[in-house]
Design a protein around this motif. Structure first.
Motif, PDB file in Angstrom:
ATOM      1  N   VAL A  25      66.422  20.357  40.003  1.00 10.82           N
ATOM      2  CA  VAL A  25      65.131  20.146  39.333  1.00 10.82           C
ATOM      3  C   VAL A  25      65.211  18.942  38.401  1.00 10.82           C
ATOM      4  O   VAL A  25      64.325  18.071  38.393  1.00 10.82           O
ATOM      5  CB  VAL A  25      64.720  21.408  38.552  1.00 10.82           C
ATOM      6  CG1 VAL A  25      63.467  21.140  37.719  1.00 10.82           C
ATOM      7  CG2 VAL A  25      64.475  22.573  39.506  1.00 10.82           C
ATOM      8  N   ALA A  26      66.266  18.866  37.602  1.00 15.24           N
ATOM      9  CA  ALA A  26      66.393  17.773  36.636  1.00 15.24           C
ATOM     10  C   ALA A  26      66.469  16.419  37.327  1.00 15.24           C
ATOM     11  O   ALA A  26      65.806  15.456  36.914  1.00 15.24           O
ATOM     12  CB  ALA A  26      67.634  17.998  35.772  1.00 15.24           C
ATOM     13  N   LEU A  27      67.275  16.327  38.382  1.00 14.93           N
ATOM     14  CA  LEU A  27      67.409  15.049  39.071  1.00 14.93           C
ATOM     15  C   LEU A  27      66.103  14.651  39.753  1.00 14.93           C
ATOM     16  O   LEU A  27      65.702  13.480  39.720  1.00 14.93           O
ATOM     17  CB  LEU A  27      68.551  15.131  40.092  1.00 14.93           C
ATOM     18  CG  LEU A  27      69.960  15.256  39.493  1.00 14.93           C
ATOM     19  CD1 LEU A  27      70.969  15.626  40.567  1.00 14.93           C
ATOM     20  CD2 LEU A  27      70.369  13.962  38.791  1.00 14.93           C
ATOM     21  N   ASP A  61      62.691  24.222  28.913  1.00 13.90           N
ATOM     22  CA  ASP A  61      61.581  23.346  28.508  1.00 13.90           C
ATOM     23  C   ASP A  61      61.738  21.977  29.168  1.00 13.90           C
ATOM     24  O   ASP A  61      60.776  21.414  29.693  1.00 13.90           O
ATOM     25  CB  ASP A  61      61.555  23.177  26.987  1.00 13.90           C
ATOM     26  CG  ASP A  61      61.018  24.395  26.260  1.00 13.90           C
ATOM     27  OD1 ASP A  61      60.246  25.162  26.857  1.00 13.90           O
ATOM     28  OD2 ASP A  61      61.361  24.565  25.073  1.00 13.90           O
ATOM     29  N   ALA A  62      62.964  21.441  29.114  1.00 11.14           N
ATOM     30  CA  ALA A  62      63.211  20.118  29.683  1.00 11.14           C
ATOM     31  C   ALA A  62      63.018  20.103  31.195  1.00 11.14           C
ATOM     32  O   ALA A  62      62.744  19.048  31.777  1.00 11.14           O
ATOM     33  CB  ALA A  62      64.633  19.653  29.336  1.00 11.14           C
ATOM     34  N   LEU A  63      63.144  21.268  31.823  1.00  8.71           N
ATOM     35  CA  LEU A  63      62.947  21.374  33.271  1.00  8.71           C
ATOM     36  C   LEU A  63      61.510  21.723  33.633  1.00  8.71           C
ATOM     37  O   LEU A  63      61.179  21.861  34.819  1.00  8.71           O
ATOM     38  CB  LEU A  63      63.891  22.433  33.844  1.00  8.71           C
ATOM     39  CG  LEU A  63      65.384  22.146  33.697  1.00  8.71           C
ATOM     40  CD1 LEU A  63      66.205  23.329  34.187  1.00  8.71           C
ATOM     41  CD2 LEU A  63      65.786  20.880  34.445  1.00  8.71           C
ATOM     42  N   LEU A 117      63.151  28.452  38.848  1.00 10.57           N
ATOM     43  CA  LEU A 117      63.836  27.195  39.153  1.00 10.57           C
ATOM     44  C   LEU A 117      63.603  26.780  40.605  1.00 10.57           C
ATOM     45  O   LEU A 117      63.391  25.590  40.891  1.00 10.57           O
ATOM     46  CB  LEU A 117      65.335  27.338  38.875  1.00 10.57           C
ATOM     47  CG  LEU A 117      65.728  27.509  37.409  1.00 10.57           C
ATOM     48  CD1 LEU A 117      67.206  27.851  37.294  1.00 10.57           C
ATOM     49  CD2 LEU A 117      65.405  26.257  36.606  1.00 10.57           C
ATOM     50  N   GLU A 118      63.631  27.739  41.508  1.00 10.91           N
ATOM     51  CA  GLU A 118      63.373  27.426  42.912  1.00 10.91           C
ATOM     52  C   GLU A 118      61.971  26.841  43.079  1.00 10.91           C
ATOM     53  O   GLU A 118      61.780  25.846  43.801  1.00 10.91           O
ATOM     54  CB  GLU A 118      63.525  28.682  43.762  1.00 10.91           C
ATOM     55  CG  GLU A 118      63.294  28.461  45.246  1.00 10.91           C
ATOM     56  CD  GLU A 118      63.389  29.732  46.064  1.00 10.91           C
ATOM     57  OE1 GLU A 118      63.235  29.639  47.298  1.00 10.91           O
ATOM     58  OE2 GLU A 118      63.620  30.808  45.477  1.00 10.91           O
ATOM     59  N   ASP A 119      60.994  27.436  42.422  1.00 12.06           N
ATOM     60  CA  ASP A 119      59.619  26.951  42.533  1.00 12.06           C
ATOM     61  C   ASP A 119      59.448  25.555  41.940  1.00 12.06           C
ATOM     62  O   ASP A 119      58.519  24.827  42.318  1.00 12.06           O
ATOM     63  CB  ASP A 119      58.662  27.919  41.837  1.00 12.06           C
ATOM     64  CG  ASP A 119      58.522  29.245  42.577  1.00 12.06           C
ATOM     65  OD1 ASP A 119      58.939  29.314  43.753  1.00 12.06           O
ATOM     66  OD2 ASP A 119      58.026  30.210  41.973  1.00 12.06           O
ATOM     67  N   ALA A 120      60.322  25.186  41.003  1.00 12.57           N
ATOM     68  CA  ALA A 120      60.219  23.865  40.369  1.00 12.57           C
ATOM     69  C   ALA A 120      60.839  22.753  41.198  1.00 12.57           C
ATOM     70  O   ALA A 120      60.657  21.569  40.887  1.00 12.57           O
ATOM     71  CB  ALA A 120      60.880  23.914  38.982  1.00 12.57           C
ATOM     72  N   LEU A 121      61.577  23.103  42.252  1.00 11.97           N
ATOM     73  CA  LEU A 121      62.131  22.079  43.140  1.00 11.97           C
ATOM     74  C   LEU A 121      61.016  21.441  43.961  1.00 11.97           C
ATOM     75  O   LEU A 121      60.010  22.085  44.276  1.00 11.97           O
ATOM     76  CB  LEU A 121      63.149  22.697  44.098  1.00 11.97           C
ATOM     77  CG  LEU A 121      64.528  23.047  43.558  1.00 11.97           C
ATOM     78  CD1 LEU A 121      65.300  23.828  44.617  1.00 11.97           C
ATOM     79  CD2 LEU A 121      65.296  21.791  43.164  1.00 11.97           C
ATOM     80  N   PRO A 122      61.184  20.196  44.369  1.00 12.52           N
ATOM     81  CA  PRO A 122      60.214  19.601  45.290  1.00 12.52           C
ATOM     82  C   PRO A 122      60.190  20.369  46.615  1.00 12.52           C
ATOM     83  O   PRO A 122      61.189  20.958  47.035  1.00 12.52           O
ATOM     84  CB  PRO A 122      60.754  18.171  45.494  1.00 12.52           C
ATOM     85  CG  PRO A 122      61.652  17.917  44.340  1.00 12.52           C
ATOM     86  CD  PRO A 122      62.235  19.242  43.958  1.00 12.52           C
TER      87      PRO A 122
END
Length: 394
Positions: A25-27, A61-63, A117-122
């Motif tokens: 997610v961050a990258l 928050d940062a993610l 986190l999975e949902d936040a991935l492209p």
């Protein structure tokens, strides 16, 4: 340089646990074309809760998922340490931590965190049912090389400008490319973890016996996350029935919680850890994150929290237009001292939980009771550098 059709540089993340997902997610948020490769065919964590401390909440928050996580659950009400007979050794309220550390502590089922986190991935970034192996870590002038095998046995090779190894405590990447790194060692105990149906009278607490520790944490949906660790020195139960018998005379509702658990959903693991992180968390274009880099004992509740930090800092410090190998060394120089301190603190806290001598545990408990009114201040002093961490800007 490896570019996709839209000109983005490529990053391969090996492992779809908390550290791998956070790194992906961050990258992606910082312009990388990310692929997360996970050997399991689904991301369905079983039977465990996770404490998300204030430093990890700020990582979320940062993610971009911090607010959604806060909406799920926060530790509330009375908390503390108890004896097996129910006597309080240290007693406080969860809300006090927010004023000390600048944010709340969340208590989630691991599936909730993984799902966010999975949902936040492209879209399309997660590749399930496949294994990935680093066959060349790369250099400043040469990309890394990754071999991937899918569930059907089809193998492909591809270059990657950056590789993130989030492949756990027994990391094959660390074993191959960090040959001088120390291997995992036993923490001296075995733990059971499970989530039970709601039981009346549950108060968030950790109970310290002679070589046995139990933790009870209410979840927002009424269920209860329970963990029990038993030191090797007192004899590890063979199964849950034997564990139930061992704790039959502990205070309510411990026996009821153990009785309500479905044996098939309980997780049982020997607790292991790395004695120290490798001398560098990076080699070539490969970074180690999470348990692959710094597997620690669970007594401080920071394993997943530090994995989240790893990913967040990686996204800020290693940008697509950087000299990746050099940027990874700078990232490692920033992260390694911090995770090494947290590992040492976790191991130090673990020590008294393994004590089995009646004399030693009596003195331990008397000492905790005697300093109980100072515990919040003393704990805040020791934990503030861990819990008050802020993500780097960028």
């Amino acid at each position: 340089m490896t570019l996709t059709t839209d000109g983005a540089r490529t990053a391969t993340v090996i492992g779809g646990g908390i550290g791998g997902l956070a790194s992906g997610v961050a990258l992606a948020r910082h312009g990388w074309d990310v692929t997360v490769v996970e050997r399991a065919t689904s991301l369905d964590p079983v039977g465990a809760g996770i404490v998300v401390a204030p430093n990890a909440v700020r990582s979320l928050d940062a993610l971009g998922v911090g607010d959604a996580t806060r909406d799920l659950a926060a530790l509330q009400g009375e908390l503390g340490l108890r004896r097996p007979d129910g006597t309080w050794l240290v007693r406080g309220r969860a809300e006090g931590a927010e004023s000390v550390f600048g944010d709340r502590t969340l208590m989630l089922h691991r599936a909730q965190l993984v799902g966010l986190l999975e949902d936040a991935l492209p879209a399309g970034a997660l590749r399930l049912g496949a294994t990935a192996t680093v066959t060349d870590p790369g250099t400043t002038s040469r990309p890394a090389r990754v071999t991937t095998t899918d569930g059907a046995g089809t193998t492909t090779e591809a270059d990657a400008d950056l590789v993130v190894a989030a492949d756990g405590i027994d990391s094959a990447t660390r074993t191959r490319w960090w040959p001088s790194a120390t291997a995992p060692v036993s923490g001296g105990s075995t733990a059971w973890r499970f989530v039970t149906p709601a039981v009346p009278g549950v108060v968030g607490s950790e109970i310290w016996g002679r070589g046995i520790v139990a933790g009870v944490m209410p979840l927002a949906d009424g269920r209860v996350y329970v963990y029990v660790s038993v030191a090797d020195a007192v004899g590890v139960p063979r199964d849950l029935d034997e564990l139930r018998a061992r704790l039959a005379d502990w205070h309510d509702p411990i026996p009821a919680l153990l009785a309500s658990v479905d044996d098939a959903t309980a997780l049982r693991h020997e607790l292991r850890h790395l004695p120290a992180p490798p001398t560098s968390l990076a080699t070539g274009r490969v970074a180690l994150v999470g348990d692959a880099a710094h597997a620690m004992l669970p007594n401080l509740g920071q394993g997943g929290c530090q994995a989240l930090e790893d990913g967040v800092v990686l996204g800020v410090r290693v940008r697509p237009d950087d000299d990746v190998a050099a940027a990874l060394l700078r990232w490692s120089a920033e992260r390694r001292p911090r995770v090494a301190r947290v590992m040492r603190l976790s191991a130090r806290i673990s020590g008294p939980t393994l004590w089995t001598s009646p004399a030693a545990t009596t003195l331990r408990d008397a000492g905790m009771r005697a300093v109980g009114r100072w515990t919040e201040a003393l704990g805040a002093r020791a934990l503030r550098p861990v819990m008050s961490w802020q993500p780097p800007e960028g």
